[in-house]
Design a protein around this motif. Structure first.
Motif: not given
Ligand code: M6R
Length: 627
Positions: A319-322, A366-368, A371, A417-419, A506, A509
């Motif tokens: 999702c998103g940046t990932a 995924s960063q976290s 998700t 919050v912005a990755s 970016k 957001e």
């Molecule tokens: O933790 P994750 O990488 O799975 O999160 C995915 C997205 O929610 C995350 O990248 C989101 O788009 C960020 N706010 C982007 O800056």
């Protein structure tokens, strides 16, 4: 989405319970910042303090002794920072919630999907609910079980057996002083306990939605798994199922230090994290590179020739940046390993009845690692016969625990919050995996791999120069000159198309301006209609197979009065643009790692000029643990 904490026992010399809960919430505030609150058990009663808005509002109320003068004598407490789902962000909807007789207080991250039916049932029984939240029903249901004589653990288990949906929850009750009962289904929950030690600290325990909240209390952490319920007391945790049967959970050691999550002298986490990228690139890649052999080695012999032998296709889900990092990974895998790759939004994949070819690696990025959509999509892909793999930043996260093989990104805690740095690490990890897959399949010659790995190493000093040189001034000038544009179009092609998507994300957001990322070659099929004076186009272009094509797109924009910022290393593009954000030249496949940096900084500067709250952009939460 929402952060919860809980503390019991001795938190260390001079550490009181309530300030320690607030400290935990401060670390987790990036998960949601619509309201904050705490509840503590003091001498057989519950006291709560909840405030809409940022944590600072709660701190103000606590300073005014709203918990009462005896708060320092609390034996157990819970806290919450909210990303609103049910009901607006008001004092009344802020957690913790209690039952009418104040027998129990609860904090909750997640959604109780059948809350309306439970609410009707409670109201029919004469209970008055005072908030708009889904969570409050849990307090009343547990309260009525306590009234009927159940102990806290069994009252919570009985209630959760009736709840449909997702939760990380923590309950305290004056009927069980010194005890927190917490449970998890979906959103993450981690626990640390400690015995009395020589430093004078007595036994205690802490819980938090993620390990960042636990770092000040210890690096031995127990992650609850879905369906777990834990009884947390000073120095002790017992994990059970909702059926009451005891479950064994091993503690694992967290690599991060508490200081890694600090802001230091930086004005914002986002800026700090952008500047950490040269180190992150090195941490994620250098120790894995075997330059002589023209190959890459991952820890624990993961992603070995044998394990990659059956991979015929890759399905990226994120999702998103990932996701943007995953799309770049797709270009890399196809070019270096000649393996076909599909990429999908996790939220689409999970609901579209997908078909997976035999030998598919389902690669979640995924960063976290928490998700909700990414986890659900991965589980579906595994059910369909896919082999689960992940690129992830958090050791011990749900994602890491559910896949067969993982590449940890070693980006350190990402708080903004912005990755930013997580993206760089994900792209670097995807590059390593592509190269490994190419070598394992014999699709990539050792010599080519060696050259690419040498180039990868060389990116660290390039990035350092980018972040310390005149580029910053140019970005500030661009932000001042173009920041008020009526719209922004980010164009890129090939491996820089996802960079365009990321640059636009970016800006949206954190600066709240409309920006669209588009494949440069597709512009003529629609978005070119938007081009007119006052529209800014960021063209991302690096020397390589599509550079000339993107140059033509720049000319087309200019012919229609659009203003162009040329981003990248293509000198010919720079020569025809209105402004230039130049980066050093490197192989096209690696160019996203450099090209994304000016885009991150451009978004940062535009947001700063607009006075936006950069680390806590409106409506967003760092970790999206609900659908
Ligand atoms: O933790 P994750 O990488 O799975 O999160 C995915 C997205 O929610 C995350 O990248 C989101 O788009 C960020 N706010 C982007 O800056």
């Amino acid at each position: 989405m929402c952060g919860i904490v809980g503390a019991v026992g001795d938190l260390g010399p001079g550490q009181e319970l309530v300030p320690s809960l607030v400290d935990g919430l401060r670390v987790l505030e990036y998960r949601g910042y619509d309201s904050a609150g705490v509840a503590v058990e003091i001498d057989g009663t519950l006291a709560t303090c909840c405030r809409a808005g940022r944590l600072a509002n709660l701190e103000e109320s606590l300073a005014a002794e709203q918990l009462g003068p005896a708060a320092s004598a609390a034996s157990a407490g819970i806290g919450h920072t909210r990303w609103a789902t049910h009901g607006p962000p008001t004092d009344g909807n802020a957690h913790p919630h209690m039952d009418s007789a104040r027998r129990v207080a609860v904090v909750h991250n997640g959604i109780i999907e059948n809350y309306a039916a439970l609410r009707d049932e409670l109201e029919a029984a004469g209970v008055t609910l005072v908030s708009d939240t889904d969570t409050e029903v849990l307090a009343h249901l547990v309260g009525s079980r306590l009234e009927a004589g159940e102990d806290l653990a069994s009252a919570v288990a009985g209630t959760l057996r009736r709840a449909r949906g997702y939760y990380a929850v923590a309950f305290i009750s004056p009927s069980c002083p010194g005890l927190i009962v917490c449970a998890r289904k979906g959103p993450p929950l981690a626990l640390a306990t400690w015995a009395a030690d020589d430093s004078g600290r007595g036994a205690g325990a802490y819980l938090a939605s993620d390990v960042l909240g636990l770092l000040p209390h210890g690096r031995q952490v127990v992650y609850l798994e879905d369906g777990d319920l834990a009884l947390l007391e000073a120095g002790r945790v017992e994990v059970r199922g909702l059926d009451g049967k005891v479950r064994r959970r091993e503690a694992c050691t967290v690599e991060w230090e508490a200081e890694d999550a600090g802001l230091g002298d930086w004005p914002h986490y986002m800026l700090k994290e952008i500047h950490e990228q040269p180190d992150v690139l090195a941490q994620t890649t250098f120790e894995r590179i075997r330059e002589e052999a023209g190959d890459v080695v991952f820890e624990g012999n993961q992603w070995s020739d044998e394990s990659l032998a059956g991979i015929e296709r890759v399905q990226v889900i994120a999702c998103g940046t990932a996701l943007h990092a995953g799309i770049i990974g797709a270009y890399m895998v196809e070019e270096l390993a000649r393996v076909p790759v599909d990429v999908d939004f996790a939220s689409e994949f999970r609901y579209r009845d997908p078909v997976l070819a035999p030998g598919t690696l389902a690669l979640a990025v995924s960063q976290s690692g928490e998700t909700a959509d990414t986890l659900a999509a991965l589980r579906l892909a595994q059910e369909l016969g896919g082999r689960g793999g992940a690129i992830c930043n958090v050791v011990g996260s749900t994602l890491v625990r559910e896949v067969e093989e993982v590449i940890l990104t070693h980006a350190g805690p990402e708080i903004g919050v912005a990755s930013t740095k997580a993206f760089t690490a994900q792209v670097a990890a995807a590059f390593l995996l592509s190269l490994r897959l190419g070598r394992a399949r014999g699709a990539l010659a050792a010599r080519t791999a060696r050259e690419l790995l040498g180039e990868l190493r060389g990116l660290r000093p390039c990035m350092e120069r980018l972040l310390s040189g005149g580029l910053l001034e140019e970005i500030r000038a661009c932000a001042a000159r173009f920041g008020e544009s009526k719209g922004f179009l980010f164009l890129g092609r090939g491996v820089n198309y996802p960079v365009a998507l990321e640059g636009a994300l970016k800006l949206k957001e954190i600066a709240y301006v409309h920006a669209e990322g588009y494949p440069a070659g597709e512009m003529k099929h629609g978005p070119i209609a938007l081009v007119e004076p006052g529209m800014t186009i960021l063209a991302i272009n690096s020397p390589g197979r599509v550079a000339e094509k993107v140059r033509s797109n720049i000319e087309q924009v200019k012919a229609r009065g659009g203003e162009v910022i040329s981003v990248g290393a293509d000198a010919a593009s720079h020569a025809i643009a209105d402004a230039v954000l130049a980066v050093p030249e490197c192989p096209e496949l690696l160019s996203p790692l450099l090209n994304v940096v000016p885009l991150q900084l451009f978004a940062y500067e535009v947001a700063r000029l607009k006075g936006c709250d950069i680390d806590k952009p409106r409506n967003l939460a760092k970790s999206v643990t609900v659908e």
